[in-house]
Scaffold this active site. Structure first.
Site, PDB file in Angstrom:
ATOM      1  N   ARG A  96     -86.844  40.728 -15.887  1.00 38.55           N
ATOM      2  CA  ARG A  96     -86.399  42.066 -16.286  1.00 38.55           C
ATOM      3  C   ARG A  96     -87.099  42.571 -17.544  1.00 38.55           C
ATOM      4  O   ARG A  96     -86.505  43.253 -18.381  1.00 38.55           O
ATOM      5  CB  ARG A  96     -84.869  42.092 -16.478  1.00 38.55           C
ATOM      6  CG  ARG A  96     -84.087  41.736 -15.224  1.00 38.55           C
ATOM      7  CD  ARG A  96     -84.311  42.741 -14.098  1.00 38.55           C
ATOM      8  NE  ARG A  96     -83.627  42.313 -12.881  1.00 38.55           N
ATOM      9  CZ  ARG A  96     -84.201  41.616 -11.903  1.00 38.55           C
ATOM     10  NH1 ARG A  96     -85.484  41.292 -11.992  1.00 38.55           N
ATOM     11  NH2 ARG A  96     -83.521  41.276 -10.839  1.00 38.55           N
ATOM     12  N   SER A 131     -76.718  46.947 -12.604  1.00 34.71           N
ATOM     13  CA  SER A 131     -76.405  45.675 -13.253  1.00 34.71           C
ATOM     14  C   SER A 131     -76.475  45.839 -14.769  1.00 34.71           C
ATOM     15  O   SER A 131     -77.482  46.289 -15.308  1.00 34.71           O
ATOM     16  CB  SER A 131     -77.390  44.593 -12.813  1.00 34.71           C
ATOM     17  OG  SER A 131     -77.244  44.326 -11.436  1.00 34.71           O
ATOM     18  N   GLU A 157     -79.005  44.236 -19.804  1.00 29.94           N
ATOM     19  CA  GLU A 157     -80.099  44.646 -18.917  1.00 29.94           C
ATOM     20  C   GLU A 157     -80.277  46.153 -18.986  1.00 29.94           C
ATOM     21  O   GLU A 157     -81.388  46.665 -18.950  1.00 29.94           O
ATOM     22  CB  GLU A 157     -79.815  44.205 -17.479  1.00 29.94           C
ATOM     23  CG  GLU A 157     -80.894  44.597 -16.496  1.00 29.94           C
ATOM     24  CD  GLU A 157     -80.688  43.999 -15.110  1.00 29.94           C
ATOM     25  OE1 GLU A 157     -81.008  44.685 -14.121  1.00 29.94           O
ATOM     26  OE2 GLU A 157     -80.213  42.845 -15.022  1.00 29.94           O
TER      27      GLU A 157
END
Length: 308
Positions: A179, A228, A298
Site C-alpha cells: 500500500r 479499508s 491506509e
C-alpha cells in the site's frame, strides 16, 4: 472556513493555462465520506501538457495536494491550503494495446480498466474490479485486492513532478511496498501501462462478477465510506484485530465502525471529518490496548483541522 483567493495572481502568471482554477472549492462533494472543507484553490488541468505548464509556473512555496475519486481519503474540516489538483476528462482514456497490454489515464476508474481488459480478452487485471478509486490512486498506494496488487501488473507509469517535468517510472523505480510507493507525494501520476495476458473474455467476466458479488456481500459498498481504513499488519488481518477489541459498531459523533466489515468506517448521516478521524484513532487505541498491535492508517488524511 474561507482561504485567501490566490487565483488572480496565478492567472496573471499563467497566460497560457487552459485548465480550470476554482478558489475555495468545497471538496466534500468529491470525497466518498462526503465530509471535509474546501480547497484553497482547485485546479483541473486539460491534459498532461497543461498540468506541466501549471506546475512549471506555480511558485515553489505553494503546496500541492492531489486527489482522485476520493475513495480512500479524509479531507479534514478546515480544508486544504495551497493547490488541490484533480484530474478529469483529459486523463480518462483507456485502450487495449498489442501484447495483452492496457494503457489507462490516471483518472480512469479501476473498474473501467478491468472492463476494458475483459472486452479485449486480457486476463490478469480483473482484480481491479475490487479496488474503489482510479488508476492514479492505485499507482500511489499500490492498490490491491483478491490476492493481486498494482505492482504485479505495472510496466511503467507517467507523471509530472513538482517542477513540471514529465517523468516515466519503471515498475522497479516506483519502489512499491504494501500500500505504498516511493515516488514523491507531489508527483502527479498521469498514465499507466499495464501488462495482462491473453485470456477468455467470458471467463474474465465471470471472475469480475464473482468479485462484485463478494464485495457487495462483505463490504458496506453502498454506504458513505472510505474503503479499508487500516493496513493489515504483518501476520494479522486488521478487521479481526478491530473485532476482537470490541470495536464493531463503535460510534463517535456521526461516524461508525461498520457492522458488515469492521475495517470500514462509515458516515451514518452527519459525521464531520473530525468524527471519522477520531473514531479511527479510538479504534487504534483499543486495538493497541487489546492486542499490542499498532494499526497504520491506509486511508490518506489531508488538510487542516477545523478551528472554531
Amino acid at each position: 472556513m474561507t482561504f485567501l483567493d490566490i487565483s488572480p495572481a496565478l492567472k496573471a502568471q499563467m497566460s497560457q493555462l487552459r485548465g480550470r482554477l476554482v478558489p475555495n472549492q468545497p471538496l466534500a462533494e468529491f470525497i466518498w465520506f462526503r465530509v471535509g472543507g474546501p480547497a484553497q484553490l482547485l485546479f483541473m488541468p486539460e491534459d498532461e501538457q497543461d498540468l506541466s505548464y501549471f506546475l512549471t509556473h506555480l511558485p515553489a512555496e505553494i503546496p500541492v495536494t492531489v486527489i482522485g475519486l476520493g475513495s480512500n481519503l479524509i479531507v479534514r474540516d478546515g480544508g486544504v491550503p495551497g493547490v488541490v489538483i484533480r484530474l478529469g476528462r483529459g486523463f480518462s482514456n483507456v485502450t487495449a494495446e498489442p501484447g495483452a497490454r492496457v494503457r489507462a489515464g490516471a483518472a480512469v476508474p479501476d473498474v473501467k480498466v478491468a472492463r476494458a481488459a475483459q472486452d479485449a480478452a486480457i486476463a490478469g487485471l480483473a482484480f481491479l474490479r475490487g479496488i474503489p478509486g482510479a488508476i492514479g490512486g492505485a499507482l500511489r498506494m499500490n492498490g490491491g485486492a483478491y490476492g493481486r496488487e498494482t505492482n504485479d501488473i505495472l510496466i511503467e507509469a507517467r507523471g509530472v513532478d513538482r517542477a513540471g517535468n514529465v517523468r516515466v517510472y519503471t515498475n522497479a523505480a516506483m519502489g512499491f511496498t504494501y500500500r505504498h510507493c516511493d515516488v514523491p507525494d507531489d508527483v502527479v501520476f498521469t498514465e499507466a501501462l499495464l501488462q495482462g495476458e491473453p485470456g477468455d473474455a467470458a471467463l474474465i467476466a465471470a471472475e469480475m462478477d464473482k468479485i462484485t458479488q463478494a464485495r457487495e456481500t462483505t463490504q458496506p459498498v453502498k454506504s458513505r465510506t472510505g474503503g479499508s481504513t487500516f493496513k493489515n499488519p504483518d501476520g494479522h488481518k486488521a478487521w479481526q484485530l478491530i473485532d476482537v477489541a470490541g470495536c464493531r459498531g463503535l460510534i463517535v459523533g456521526g461516524a461508525q465502525v461498520a457492522h458488515l466489515h469492521c475495517n470500514f468506517l462509515i458516515n451514518i448521516g452527519d459525521a464531520t471529518a473530525a468524527d471519522i478521524e477520531a473514531l479511527g484513532e479510538e479504534v487504534r487505541r483499543r486495538v493497541k490496548d487489546h492486542s499490542g498491535v499498532t494499526l497504520e492508517w491506509e486511508i490518506k488524511r489531508v488538510g487542516v483541522p477545523h478551528v472554531a
